[in-house]
Every structure is written in C-alpha cells, then in structure tokens.
Design a protein around this motif. Structure first.
Motif, PDB file in Angstrom:
ATOM      1  N   ARG A 100      38.362  14.743  19.866  1.00 54.50           N
ATOM      2  CA  ARG A 100      37.232  15.226  19.216  1.00 54.50           C
ATOM      3  C   ARG A 100      37.082  16.521  19.093  1.00 54.50           C
ATOM      4  O   ARG A 100      37.025  17.121  18.037  1.00 54.50           O
ATOM      5  N   ASN A 104      37.310  18.541  15.260  1.00 50.55           N
ATOM      6  CA  ASN A 104      35.977  19.490  15.065  1.00 50.55           C
ATOM      7  C   ASN A 104      36.620  21.003  14.477  1.00 50.55           C
ATOM      8  O   ASN A 104      36.112  21.347  13.534  1.00 50.55           O
ATOM      9  N   HIS A 124      21.172  21.258  12.329  1.00 46.47           N
ATOM     10  CA  HIS A 124      20.623  20.210  13.119  1.00 46.47           C
ATOM     11  C   HIS A 124      21.598  19.172  13.523  1.00 46.47           C
ATOM     12  O   HIS A 124      21.383  18.342  14.278  1.00 46.47           O
ATOM     13  N   PHE A 125      22.719  19.209  12.749  1.00 47.52           N
ATOM     14  CA  PHE A 125      23.909  18.455  13.105  1.00 47.52           C
ATOM     15  C   PHE A 125      24.599  18.881  14.581  1.00 47.52           C
ATOM     16  O   PHE A 125      24.715  20.086  14.871  1.00 47.52           O
ATOM     17  N   GLY A 126      25.189  17.874  15.218  1.00 39.48           N
ATOM     18  CA  GLY A 126      26.090  18.171  16.471  1.00 39.48           C
ATOM     19  C   GLY A 126      27.211  18.771  15.894  1.00 39.48           C
ATOM     20  O   GLY A 126      27.697  18.692  14.955  1.00 39.48           O
ATOM     21  N   GLU A 127      27.951  19.365  16.921  1.00 33.58           N
ATOM     22  CA  GLU A 127      29.476  19.909  16.682  1.00 33.58           C
ATOM     23  C   GLU A 127      30.335  18.659  15.979  1.00 33.58           C
ATOM     24  O   GLU A 127      31.141  19.096  15.417  1.00 33.58           O
ATOM     25  N   ASN A 128      30.176  17.377  16.400  1.00 29.04           N
ATOM     26  CA  ASN A 128      31.085  16.470  15.999  1.00 29.04           C
ATOM     27  C   ASN A 128      31.006  16.196  14.356  1.00 29.04           C
ATOM     28  O   ASN A 128      32.002  15.442  14.051  1.00 29.04           O
ATOM     29  N   SER A 223      23.748  20.499  29.309  1.00 25.44           N
ATOM     30  CA  SER A 223      22.622  19.941  28.312  1.00 25.44           C
ATOM     31  C   SER A 223      22.783  18.465  28.371  1.00 25.44           C
ATOM     32  O   SER A 223      22.056  17.785  27.763  1.00 25.44           O
ATOM     33  N   SER A 224      23.894  17.870  28.952  1.00 24.77           N
ATOM     34  CA  SER A 224      24.095  16.680  28.981  1.00 24.77           C
ATOM     35  C   SER A 224      24.931  15.888  30.209  1.00 24.77           C
ATOM     36  O   SER A 224      25.551  17.041  30.694  1.00 24.77           O
ATOM     37  N   LYS A 227      28.775  16.734  29.834  1.00 27.56           N
ATOM     38  CA  LYS A 227      29.100  17.948  29.751  1.00 27.56           C
ATOM     39  C   LYS A 227      29.084  18.445  31.197  1.00 27.56           C
ATOM     40  O   LYS A 227      29.979  19.257  31.434  1.00 27.56           O
TER      41      LYS A 227
END
Length: 249
Positions: A100, A104, A124-128, A223-224, A227
């Motif tokens: 991934r 990216n 607002h999109f995530g990095e993926n 943040s997760s 991670k």
C-alpha cells in the motif's frame, strides 16, 4: 438567453473532457479508446452514480481488477528476474512492490488525485486514495487496451523506475510482521497491550506497550491501533536488530 447558457455549458463540458483525454494520453503513453473507463477510474462512490441497470459507477471494481493485474505482471517479472527465488521469497518480494505504501507513492507521483470527482473534499481523503486510484487506472487500461498494453504500462510506470530487487530484499514493509515472525522462530512470547491515550491534547490516540517474554520492550502512540502497533514494533526491531536475521525478508 437560456439557449446561450446551454451552449456555453456544453462547450465548457466538452473542453473539460478534451483536457482530461489529453492528460490521460500523457500519463498512459497512448490514446485511450474508450475514455469512459478512465472517467470511472476517478469517480468516487460519494457521487452515487449508477448506470441504466442500476449498477454503481465508481472506481472500486476497477481497483479490484487493477490490483489483480499488478500482482500478475509483477509475479511474472519476479519469476523471470529471480530464478533462484523460492515461492516464499517471490511472494514477499511481490508484496513489497505492490505494498500500500508503494502504490500510494505511485499515485502521488502521477498526481492522480487531481482527477477525482467526488462530493467529499480531497483534503478529507485518507492517504490510501492515491494507491486506490492508481489500481483503478490499471484496471481501466486492461479493459480499454488488453493485457499486453497493461503489462507495458506497469513495466514503464512501476518496474523500470521503482523496482530494484537487491534494494527491495532489505526493505521492511511491516515491522510487526517481522517481529512476530522472529518471536515465533525463537519461541518467544509477545503481547501488544493497546489502550486509548487522550490525556495530552484531547485528540483520540492509541497507546501500545509491546512485551516480549513478559517484559515491556517498546511503547508508542498513534492515531490508530494499527499505526501504534507498527511504531512500537519498529522500535522493538531496532532494539533487537542484531539478533534478527533480516535476510529472511
């Protein structure tokens, strides 16, 4: 007056389509036959578009197809270029190329996010999202041009500029997977103690304490949960680096 507005709107839409076609041609290295495949590759599901049969129009199915095409072409490349590699080696090397993180990077380098049509702001999109639309683009190429053209695009855009087998052999994709593999090999117990940690800034964070043989060897916050576990695993890896055989990667 309304007639003039309609003509202007039609001209504007036609101009946008022409720009999109031109941009796609520069990225692909050939002229698209069916531009609709590529338009779908950048259509986000937030638009709730459907075709005449009620089927959704967005990039997600193309993303699935592109992922399969990338895996196929990369597998064939590694099979030919690494004749001494066994199945495990080839699988790990393919995972590194189509990770991934790498996908990216490919999407960002081509600035594919600028083509996305969505009701959601791109900020607002995530990095993926970068890798997702890159896979969708590959899927669109396959539908538009067939396997050979798709293989050529992957060779030009992925393999030639980015794939260096000797460098990839030492690249760590997941420190958590590496650490777990090492613990299992050495018959060591390990445990990730995950908890919410919001004390400092009020932001929702997750803390992790990683224990090996019942001793805390690394801590991390992120943040997760995923991670935080990866960050703790990386710190533990560097603590045990001399004892971990990275050549097995």
């Amino acid at each position: 007056m309304r007639f003039i507005k309609k003509i202007f709107a039609k001209s504007s839409r036609s101009q946008e389509d022409g720009i999109f076609f031109s941009d796609m041609e520069k990225i692909l290295g050939f002229k698209p036959l069916t531009i609709g495949f590529y338009e779908k590759a950048f259509t986000h599901r937030s638009l709730n578009k459907v075709d005449d049969q009620g089927n959704p129009i967005n990039y997600e199915r193309l993303e699935f197809l592109g992922d399969a095409m990338l895996s196929s072409v990369i597998a064939a490349y590694l099979f030919n270029e690494a004749p001494m590699g066994n199945e495990g080696y080839l699988t790990k090397m393919r995972s590194k190329i189509v990770s991934r993180e790498h996908l990216n990077e490919l999407g960002r380098d081509l600035d594919l996010i600028r083509f996305i049509e969505s009701k959601v702001p791109t900020a607002h999109f995530g990095e993926n999202i970068h890798g997702n639309v890159f896979e969708a683009l590959v899927g669109a190429i396959y539908l538009d041009q067939g396997y050979i053209a798709c293989e050529k695009f992957i060779q030009t855009r992925v393999i030639t500029p980015y794939v260096d087998i000797s460098r990839l052999e030492g690249k760590v994709i997941s420190y958590k997977s590496l650490l777990i593999e090492w613990c299992q090999k050495e018959k060591k117990t390990f445990h990730y103690d995950v908890f919410e940690d919001n004390a400092i800034t009020g932001e929702r964070l997750f803390g992790v304490k990683l224990s090996i043989d019942h001793k805390v060897v690394a801590k991390a916050r992120a943040s997760s949960k995923k991670k935080a576990e990866e960050k703790a695993s990386q710190r533990a890896y560097f603590a045990f680096q001399q004892r971990i055989d990275t050549k097995t990667l």
